[in-house]
Design a protein around this motif. Structure first.
Motif, mmCIF file in Angstrom:
data_model
loop_
_atom_site.group_PDB
_atom_site.id
_atom_site.type_symbol
_atom_site.label_atom_id
_atom_site.label_comp_id
_atom_site.label_asym_id
_atom_site.label_seq_id
_atom_site.Cartn_x
_atom_site.Cartn_y
_atom_site.Cartn_z
ATOM 1 N N GLY A 167 0.888 -1.086 -0.148
ATOM 2 C CA GLY A 167 -0.172 -0.090 0.086
ATOM 3 C C GLY A 167 0.737 1.502 -0.022
ATOM 4 N N ILE A 168 1.927 1.336 -0.420
ATOM 5 C CA ILE A 168 2.912 2.342 -0.520
ATOM 6 C C ILE A 168 2.596 3.017 -1.767
ATOM 7 C CG2 ILE A 168 5.061 3.083 -0.479
ATOM 8 C CD1 ILE A 168 6.058 0.575 0.902
ATOM 9 N N PRO A 169 1.934 4.463 -1.557
ATOM 10 C CA PRO A 169 1.911 5.097 -2.803
ATOM 11 C C PRO A 169 3.037 5.340 -3.877
ATOM 12 C CG PRO A 169 1.834 6.635 -0.735
ATOM 13 C CD PRO A 169 1.970 5.217 -0.459
ATOM 14 N N SER A 170 3.043 5.330 -5.026
ATOM 15 C CA SER A 170 3.993 5.842 -5.945
ATOM 16 C C SER A 170 4.366 7.339 -6.026
ATOM 17 C CB SER A 170 3.865 5.090 -7.270
ATOM 18 O OG SER A 170 2.433 5.905 -7.685
ATOM 19 N N GLY A 171 5.441 7.422 -6.318
ATOM 20 C CA GLY A 171 5.932 8.978 -6.395
ATOM 21 C C GLY A 171 7.301 9.234 -5.665
ATOM 22 N N PRO A 172 7.493 10.129 -5.006
ATOM 23 C CA PRO A 172 8.865 10.544 -4.241
ATOM 24 C C PRO A 172 9.320 9.394 -3.440
ATOM 25 C CG PRO A 172 7.562 12.460 -4.663
ATOM 26 C CD PRO A 172 6.800 11.425 -4.909
ATOM 27 N N LEU A 173 8.306 8.870 -2.629
ATOM 28 C CA LEU A 173 8.686 7.726 -1.810
ATOM 29 C C LEU A 173 9.487 6.668 -2.430
ATOM 30 C CD1 LEU A 173 5.612 7.414 0.640
ATOM 31 C CD2 LEU A 173 7.829 8.792 0.981
ATOM 32 N N TYR A 174 8.997 6.337 -3.519
ATOM 33 C CA TYR A 174 9.718 5.031 -4.323
ATOM 34 C C TYR A 174 11.065 5.495 -4.497
ATOM 35 C CZ TYR A 174 5.689 2.091 -5.279
ATOM 36 O OH TYR A 174 4.626 1.439 -5.344
ATOM 37 N N GLY A 175 11.536 6.783 -4.940
ATOM 38 C CA GLY A 175 12.807 7.162 -5.044
ATOM 39 C C GLY A 175 13.776 6.893 -3.853
ATOM 40 N N LYS A 176 13.109 7.164 -2.517
ATOM 41 C CA LYS A 176 13.898 7.036 -1.322
ATOM 42 C C LYS A 176 13.900 5.678 -1.019
ATOM 43 C CE LYS A 176 12.415 11.466 0.618
ATOM 44 N NZ LYS A 176 11.610 12.253 1.539
ATOM 45 N N LEU A 177 13.016 4.755 -1.406
ATOM 46 C CA LEU A 177 12.970 3.522 -0.849
ATOM 47 C C LEU A 177 14.138 2.583 -1.723
ATOM 48 C CD1 LEU A 177 9.218 2.863 -0.549
ATOM 49 C CD2 LEU A 177 11.010 2.742 1.438
ATOM 50 N N LYS A 178 14.292 3.024 -3.046
ATOM 51 C CA LYS A 178 15.189 2.617 -4.086
ATOM 52 C C LYS A 178 16.619 3.013 -3.528
ATOM 53 C CE LYS A 178 12.126 2.802 -8.184
ATOM 54 N NZ LYS A 178 12.128 3.305 -9.466
ATOM 55 N N ARG A 179 16.965 4.169 -2.899
ATOM 56 C CA ARG A 179 18.124 4.417 -2.489
ATOM 57 C C ARG A 179 18.215 3.599 -0.927
ATOM 58 N NH1 ARG A 179 16.439 9.401 -4.496
ATOM 59 N NH2 ARG A 179 15.889 10.290 -2.447
#
Length: 317
Positions: free
Chosen positions: A166-178
Motif C-alpha cells: 500500500g505504499i503510494p508511488s511517487g517521491p517515496l519510491y525514489g527514497k526506498l530505492k536508495r
C-alpha cells in the motif's frame, strides 16, 4: 564496465600487437575512457567497435613514446571530425608541455576544449558513479598506476511488493530505492533495504604499467575485480626486468596474489617472445598461472566485461 585492449606490445609494435592503449567502455554513459595512447591508437579505434565521438577522458601513465606518441594524432583527428565536445586528459607534469609543443610546431588548432590535469598521488577524478585515483609506480621516469572504483548501488527495487504494502508511488519510491527509511501517511515506517535485492558492489579496476614489482601496485589493486598489469619479460629474464624497471610474468602474478584480485590480465609484452623463439608468450602465461591461476593474456581487440558482484549481507543491513 567493458575493457577493450587496443595495444598490448611493449616498446615497438609487431604484426599482431600495437603499442600500449586500453579502452574502458561505460555503456550506461555511452562513453569510454582511454588509458595510454601509443602510436597508431586511432587506427586501432577505427578497427574496433568503439566510436571516437564517445571518447571522454584519457589517462596517461608516463611520458615514454610507446604510451603517448598516438595522443596528438588522435586529438587532431577528433577535432577534424568535429564530433567531440570536450576532452579531459590526465597525466604526469610534462604532459601539458608536450601537447603544447606539439600544437605549436604542427600549428594544430582544436575545435573543442582540452583540459590537461596534472596528476598527483590520490584521487584525481570523482563523480556520482566513479572515483579514479593514482599513485607512483617504479619505473625509469615518473609513471602512475590508476585505480577506477565504481560506487555501490542498491539492488533491484521490488515495485510489486511495495504496491502490495500500500505504499503510494511517487517521491517515496525514489527514497526506498536508495535504501532509505521512510514514514508513510498512516504512520508505518518502511526500510527501503527490505524492498531491494542484494546490493550491487561497485566494480574495481587497476591499471599498472610500466613498473617493476612494487608495493604501490599491490595497494592500487587491492581487492580489484580486474588487475591489468604489465608483463614485459619472462621469469628467466628477471635481471633485464630489474635493469629496465619492468615486470616479469611472475611479478605480475605476485602482485595479483598479494592484492587478492579476482582476475589478472597481463599486457605489454616484449616482442622477443614471438612464436618460434625459445620462450613464447604461452610460457609467460604458464609462469603466471603457476602463481595466480586466474590469469589471462591480453591480445589486441580482446574485450572483457567486468562482471557485477552482489552482497546479500549488505542488502540486509
Amino acid at each position: 564496465m567493458q575493457i577493450t585492449f587496443l595495444g598490448t606490445s611493449s616498446g615497438v609494435p609487431t604484426r599482431s600487437r600495437n603499442v600500449s592503449s586500453v579502452a574502458l567502455r561505460l555503456p550506461q554513459r555511452a562513453e569510454f575512457w582511454l588509458f595510454d595512447c601509443g602510436e597508431g591508437t586511432q587506427h586501432q579505434l577505427l578497427r574496433s567497435e568503439l566510436k571516437s565521438s564517445q571518447l571522454a577522458r584519457i589517462f596517461v601513465t608516463h611520458m615514454h613514446g610507446d604510451h603517448i606518441f598516438g595522443l596528438m594524432g588522435l586529438l587532431a583527428s577528433c577535432g577534424l571530425a568535429g564530433n567531440v565536445q570536450r576532452m579531459d586528459i590526465y597525466g604526469p607534469p610534462d604532459l601539458d608541455e608536450y601537447l603544447k609543443a606539439c600544437r605549436r610546431y604542427s600549428q594544430t588548432h582544436f575545435s573543442y576544449p582540452i583540459k590537461v590535469h596534472t596528476v598527483r598521488p590520490g584521487v584525481i577524478y570523482e563523480d556520482s558513479e566513479f572515483t579514479v585515483s593514482c599513485d607512483l609506480l617504479k619505473h625509469r621516469v615518473p609513471a602512475y598506476g590508476y585505480r577506477i572504483a565504481e560506487r555501490d548501488r542498491p539492488g533491484h527495487f521490488d515495485v510489486k511488493r511495495a504496491a502490495a504494502l500500500g505504499i503510494p508511488s511517487g517521491p517515496l519510491y525514489g527514497k526506498l530505492k536508495r535504501g532509505e527509511v521512510v514514514s508513510l501517511p498512516d504512520g508505518r515506517r518502511v526500510n527501503g533495504a527490505d524492498l531491494c535485492g542484494p546490493t550491487e558492489i561497485g566494480r574495481k579496476l587497476a591499471y599498472c604499467t610500466d613498473t617493476v614489482f612494487c608495493d604501490t601496485s599491490i595497494a592500487l589493486a587491492q581487492d580489484a575485480d580486474v588487475l591489468i598489469h604489465e608483463a614485459t619479460f619472462a621469469h628467466q629474464d628477471a635481471e633485464l626486468a630489474y635493469q629496465r624497471l619492468h615486470s616479469t610474468s611472475t611479478m605480475a602474478a605476485q602482485v595479483a596474489l598479494a592484492a587478492q584480485v579476482k582476475r589478472l590480465i597481463m599486457t605489454h609484452f616484449s616482442p622477443r617472445y614471438a612464436p618460434g623463439n625459445d620462450i613464447e608468450l604461452k610460457d609467460l602465461l604458464a609462469e603466471a598461472r603457476s602463481i595466480f591461476p586466474n590469469t589471462d593474456m591480453a591480445s589486441d581487440f580482446w574485450t572483457y566485461e567486468i562482471p557485477r558482484r552482489q552482497s546479500p549481507e549488505l542488502a540486509t543491513v
